[in-house]
Each structure stands twice: as structure tokens, then as C-alpha cells.
Design a protein around this motif. Structure first.
Motif, PDB file in Angstrom:
ATOM      1  N   VAL A   3       0.865  -1.178   0.000  1.00 59.48           N
ATOM      2  CA  VAL A   3       0.000   0.000   0.000  1.00 59.48           C
ATOM      3  C   VAL A   3       0.901   1.226   0.000  1.00 59.48           C
ATOM      4  N   TYR A   4       0.713   2.105  -0.966  1.00 59.02           N
ATOM      5  CA  TYR A   4       1.523   3.322  -1.026  1.00 59.02           C
ATOM      6  C   TYR A   4       0.641   4.527  -1.277  1.00 59.02           C
ATOM      7  N   HIS A   5       1.109   5.667  -0.844  1.00 57.66           N
ATOM      8  CA  HIS A   5       0.422   6.940  -1.086  1.00 57.66           C
ATOM      9  C   HIS A   5       1.484   7.964  -1.429  1.00 57.66           C
ATOM     10  N   TRP A  49       1.949  -5.190 -10.354  1.00 51.31           N
ATOM     11  CA  TRP A  49       2.890  -6.105  -9.723  1.00 51.31           C
ATOM     12  C   TRP A  49       3.440  -7.051 -10.778  1.00 51.31           C
ATOM     13  N   THR A  50       4.759  -7.158 -10.872  1.00 53.06           N
ATOM     14  CA  THR A  50       5.388  -7.951 -11.920  1.00 53.06           C
ATOM     15  C   THR A  50       5.790  -9.343 -11.462  1.00 53.06           C
ATOM     16  N   GLY A  51       5.731  -9.597 -10.163  1.00 53.78           N
ATOM     17  CA  GLY A  51       6.266 -10.833  -9.608  1.00 53.78           C
ATOM     18  C   GLY A  51       7.502 -10.558  -8.781  1.00 53.78           C
ATOM     19  N   THR A  52       8.169  -9.462  -9.084  1.00 53.38           N
ATOM     20  CA  THR A  52       9.346  -9.052  -8.302  1.00 53.38           C
ATOM     21  C   THR A  52       9.296  -7.583  -7.895  1.00 53.38           C
ATOM     22  N   GLU A  53       8.554  -6.759  -8.643  1.00 54.31           N
ATOM     23  CA  GLU A  53       8.501  -5.332  -8.367  1.00 54.31           C
ATOM     24  C   GLU A  53       7.074  -4.797  -8.466  1.00 54.31           C
ATOM     25  N   MET A  54       6.810  -3.719  -7.723  1.00 48.39           N
ATOM     26  CA  MET A  54       5.618  -2.910  -7.944  1.00 48.39           C
ATOM     27  C   MET A  54       6.058  -1.694  -8.748  1.00 48.39           C
ATOM     28  N   ILE A  55       5.573  -1.604  -9.987  1.00 47.88           N
ATOM     29  CA  ILE A  55       5.926  -0.479 -10.854  1.00 47.88           C
ATOM     30  C   ILE A  55       4.839   0.577 -10.756  1.00 47.88           C
ATOM     31  N   VAL A  56       5.235   1.783 -10.374  1.00 50.97           N
ATOM     32  CA  VAL A  56       4.319   2.900 -10.199  1.00 50.97           C
ATOM     33  C   VAL A  56       4.618   3.936 -11.271  1.00 50.97           C
ATOM     34  N   GLU A  57       3.571   4.403 -11.942  1.00 51.94           N
ATOM     35  CA  GLU A  57       3.742   5.394 -13.006  1.00 51.94           C
ATOM     36  C   GLU A  57       2.655   6.441 -12.888  1.00 51.94           C
ATOM     37  N   ALA A  62       8.576   5.166 -10.402  1.00 50.56           N
ATOM     38  CA  ALA A  62       9.546   4.376  -9.648  1.00 50.56           C
ATOM     39  C   ALA A  62       9.028   2.954  -9.507  1.00 50.56           C
ATOM     40  N   ALA A  63       9.944   2.046  -9.178  1.00 48.43           N
ATOM     41  CA  ALA A  63       9.589   0.643  -8.965  1.00 48.43           C
ATOM     42  C   ALA A  63      10.126   0.198  -7.612  1.00 48.43           C
ATOM     43  N   TYR A  64       9.296  -0.522  -6.853  1.00 45.98           N
ATOM     44  CA  TYR A  64       9.666  -0.966  -5.505  1.00 45.98           C
ATOM     45  C   TYR A  64       9.901  -2.470  -5.491  1.00 45.98           C
ATOM     46  N   ASN A  65      11.033  -2.876  -4.899  1.00 44.95           N
ATOM     47  CA  ASN A  65      11.390  -4.286  -4.761  1.00 44.95           C
ATOM     48  C   ASN A  65      11.295  -4.681  -3.292  1.00 44.95           C
ATOM     49  N   SER A  85      -6.221   4.780 -17.669  1.00 41.88           N
ATOM     50  CA  SER A  85      -7.487   4.269 -17.157  1.00 41.88           C
ATOM     51  C   SER A  85      -7.388   2.762 -16.934  1.00 41.88           C
ATOM     52  N   VAL A  86      -6.748   2.061 -17.874  1.00 39.71           N
ATOM     53  CA  VAL A  86      -6.522   0.617 -17.751  1.00 39.71           C
ATOM     54  C   VAL A  86      -5.019   0.385 -17.747  1.00 39.71           C
ATOM     55  N   THR A  87      -4.526  -0.304 -16.724  1.00 41.88           N
ATOM     56  CA  THR A  87      -3.106  -0.619 -16.611  1.00 41.88           C
ATOM     57  C   THR A  87      -2.971  -2.096 -16.264  1.00 41.88           C
ATOM     58  N   VAL A  88      -2.205  -2.853 -17.074  1.00 44.15           N
ATOM     59  CA  VAL A  88      -2.067  -4.295 -16.864  1.00 44.15           C
ATOM     60  C   VAL A  88      -0.604  -4.698 -17.002  1.00 44.15           C
ATOM     61  N   TRP A  89      -0.273  -5.851 -16.424  1.00 43.16           N
ATOM     62  CA  TRP A  89       1.041  -6.463 -16.562  1.00 43.16           C
ATOM     63  C   TRP A  89       0.892  -7.725 -17.407  1.00 43.16           C
ATOM     64  N   THR A  90       1.686  -7.842 -18.461  1.00 47.92           N
ATOM     65  CA  THR A  90       1.554  -8.956 -19.399  1.00 47.92           C
ATOM     66  C   THR A  90       2.464 -10.133 -19.073  1.00 47.92           C
ATOM     67  N   GLY A  91       3.392  -9.930 -18.160  1.00 51.91           N
ATOM     68  CA  GLY A  91       4.435 -10.919 -17.912  1.00 51.91           C
ATOM     69  C   GLY A  91       5.771 -10.425 -18.420  1.00 51.91           C
TER      70      GLY A  91
END
Length: 323
Positions: A3-5, A49-57, A62-65, A85-91
Motif C-alpha cells: 500500500v503506497y500513497h 505487480w510484476t512478480g518481483t517489483e511494484m511499478i508505479v507510473e 519508480a519501482a519498488y522491490n 485508465s486501464v493498466t495491466v502487466w503482461t508478464g
């Protein structure tokens, strides 16, 4: 659960905070300091969430590990920046499309590749700019319905019925069959075989609340109707467990004002039926975080359903639900 703000505060230091919740120990820990957002008046963040990082844009790039408890800078998106509006991670990459602010909605999209720390523009989509619902199916980013800019001719905002899908391997869009009726403020969730679109409402002038839903099957390229919930809702959470869709929270219109749905409901596609969830120990809310851990749904934060003022305190509690 991360959870980030991070949001700019006029004439004050930026408001930033981040915490991680471990459901096994039922404890929180503080994240490393979050990069401060720029001093801007409008904007938003989106995260995957990528599996290793939370990518915030968006306001923050920035990306958090969690393994190293560190943030790394992410290049600013030159296309459709400010939170899609729509943001997804494809792998392999982040896809984002649409969104915007203050009635000025974008029809463009972009892709971020962590391996190169670069953004690339998506080809032009067949859809008009909007704030829409969407999800990742494993091969495509599906965009359905959504809300357009205010239109004086109809006395409010328009709802869309059209839909499209983007394939990052072929870099192409394809039109999907339209929804049975225009729908905005719905959720779109992938089950492994279908996109479930539930809740939401019509556009102006009726703003009819939808209690039913629709399901899209890419294999047949067709929609089917889902039975109605006892009450329609918007700004709710929808989580797929692997067997059923859990819908909780949000708000519904009753009489002449917004009110609280009494409880959540679970939809089982195999039985094509809804069943009520137990009453939650939480107060009703909108804007809450909701994630699936593999065995339970975590709900945290949010704001009151009615009576919200600019200075109203947000909720800082949460609960877990085991189906």
C-alpha cells in the motif's frame, strides 16, 4: 499487500507513505521512503505487480522491490502520462491505455519494458478516448465500455458500449462485439476463460444502475448475460479467486441519494448464480484496496460512501475474507 500513497500537497511537502502487510503474521512494516511526486495540481498514479517489483507510473515514476526494500527510478512515460485508465502487466511489459482528467480523456496508450527501462507508444486504438474498464487475458488487453467526456446535448457524461482488444505480440488492435448496452463504472475481471463485467451504470440522462453483468468469451467472440445481483453498485472491488468472483463495497443509488450496499456477493460461473457473502466487520466504503492472496481476499482503506468532505478522514482499517 503493498500500500503506497504519494501525492503533492499545495505549499507543503508532498504526502508520501508506504507499508506492506503480511497476512501470515498479520503485521505491517514500513516501506523505504517513496520518491516525492512533483508539484502539480492534477494527476494520478497507477501500479502493477510484476512478480518481483511494484511499478508505479504517473505522479511517481519508480519501482519498488520488497526483497531489497528499495525503489529504483522508472523513466517517465512520454505517451499518455499521468496514469492510464486501464493498466495491466503482461508478464513482460506494462500496458496502459486511456484515462485522463477533468473530462479530457485520451485514446492513446503506451508500453513499458522493465528490461530496457523504456516506454513505447501503442498503435492507435479503434476506441474514442474514455475512462474504461479493462483486464489482461494472458494474450490481450481487453477494454470494455467506459465513460466519455461531459456532453451538453445529453446533460451529462456518455457511456460507451463498444470494446476492443490489444495484442502486444502482433502490436495490433481488434474490435470486439459491443456490450448489450452502454455501461460505465463497471469492473472487468479475467477468469481464465471469460472477461466478467459486473456492476456499473448507464450514462446520461438516466444513469440507470445495473444489477446484472455480462461475460465475454474470446474463444467464441461472444457476450453472454450474467444473472442480476440483488443490488447494483459502482466503485466496488471485484476479485477472482480461481473459482468465483467476489464483489464487495462500493455504493448504490436508492431513492434520491447514494447509499450503502448491505453486503457483498460471490458469482460462480459454473453454477451461473450469485450467493451472498457474510456481513463484513468493516464500515461500507469506496476507493478501498482489494487483493487476492491465493486463499483470501484482503480489503484495506477507502473512504465513506456518503457525506465525504475534502477533510473527511479516510479509513485505516481492513479485513480478510476466506471463501
Amino acid at each position: 499487500m503493498l500500500v503506497y500513497h504519494a501525492y503533492p500537497v499545495p505549499d507543503e511537502p508532498a504526502s508520501t507513505a508506504g507499508y506492506a502487510y503480511n497476512p501470515t503474521t498479520s503485521r505491517w512494516r514500513k516501506l523505504a521512503p517513496i520518491p516525492a511526486p512533483p508539484e502539480v495540481s492534477e494527476g494520478s498514479n497507477s501500479a502493477v505487480w510484476t512478480g518481483t517489483e511494484m511499478i508505479v507510473e504517473g505522479l511517481v515514476d519508480a519501482a519498488y522491490n520488497p526483497a531489497t526494500n528499495t525503489w529504483r527510478p522508472v523513466n517517465t512515460a512520454p505517451y499518455n502520462s499521468g496514469g492510464g485508465s486501464v493498466t495491466v502487466w503482461t508478464g513482460r511489459q506494462v500496458l496502459k491505455w486511456g484515462g485522463g482528467c477533468c473530462g479530457d480523456y485520451s485514446a492513446s496508450g503506451s508500453a513499458y519494458v522493465p528490461d530496457t527501462n523504456r516506454w513505447y507508444p501503442l498503435p492507435a486504438s479503434p476506441l474514442a478516448g474514455r475512462r474504461a474498464a479493462g483486464t489482461w487475458t494472458g494474450t490481450e488487453m481487453v477494454i470494455v465500455g467506459g465513460e466519455g467526456a461531459p456532453d451538453a446535448n445529453i446533460g451529462g457524461t456518455k457511456a460507451f458500449a463498444d470494446a476492443a482488444a490489444y495484442n502486444p505480440v502482433t502490436h495490433t488492435w481488434r474490435r470486439l462485439p459491443p456490450l448489450p448496452a452502454p455501461r460505465k463504472d463497471a469492473t472487468a475481471t479475467w477468469t481464465g476463460t471469460e472477461v466478467l463485467v459486473v456492476g456499473g451504470q448507464a450514462g446520461a440522462p438516466s444513469y440507470q444502475m445495473y444489477t446484472d453483468g455480462v461475460a465475454y468469451n474470446p474463444a467464441t467472440n461472444r457476450w453472454r448475460r450474467i444473472p442480476a445481483m440483488p443490488v447494483g453498485r459502482v466503485e466496488h472491488a471485484a476479485i477472482w479467486t480461481g473459482h468465483q468472483l467476489l464483489v464487495w463495497g462500493g455504493r448504490t443509488w436508492r431513492g434520491d441519494g447514494w447509499t450503502t450496499p448491505l453486503r457483498g456477493y460471490a458469482y460462480n460461473p459454473a453454477r451461473n448464480r450469485w450467493t451472498p457473502m457474510p456481513t463484513s466487520p468493516l464500515r461500507a466504503r469506496v476507493g478501498h484496496a482489494a487483493v487476492w492472496t491465493g486463499s483470501r481476499m484482503l480489503i484495506w482503506g477507502g473512504e465513506p460512501v456518503v457525506g465525504v468532505s475534502p477533510n473527511a478522514p479516510a479509513f485505516v482499517d481492513g479485513a480478510t475474507y476466506r471463501p
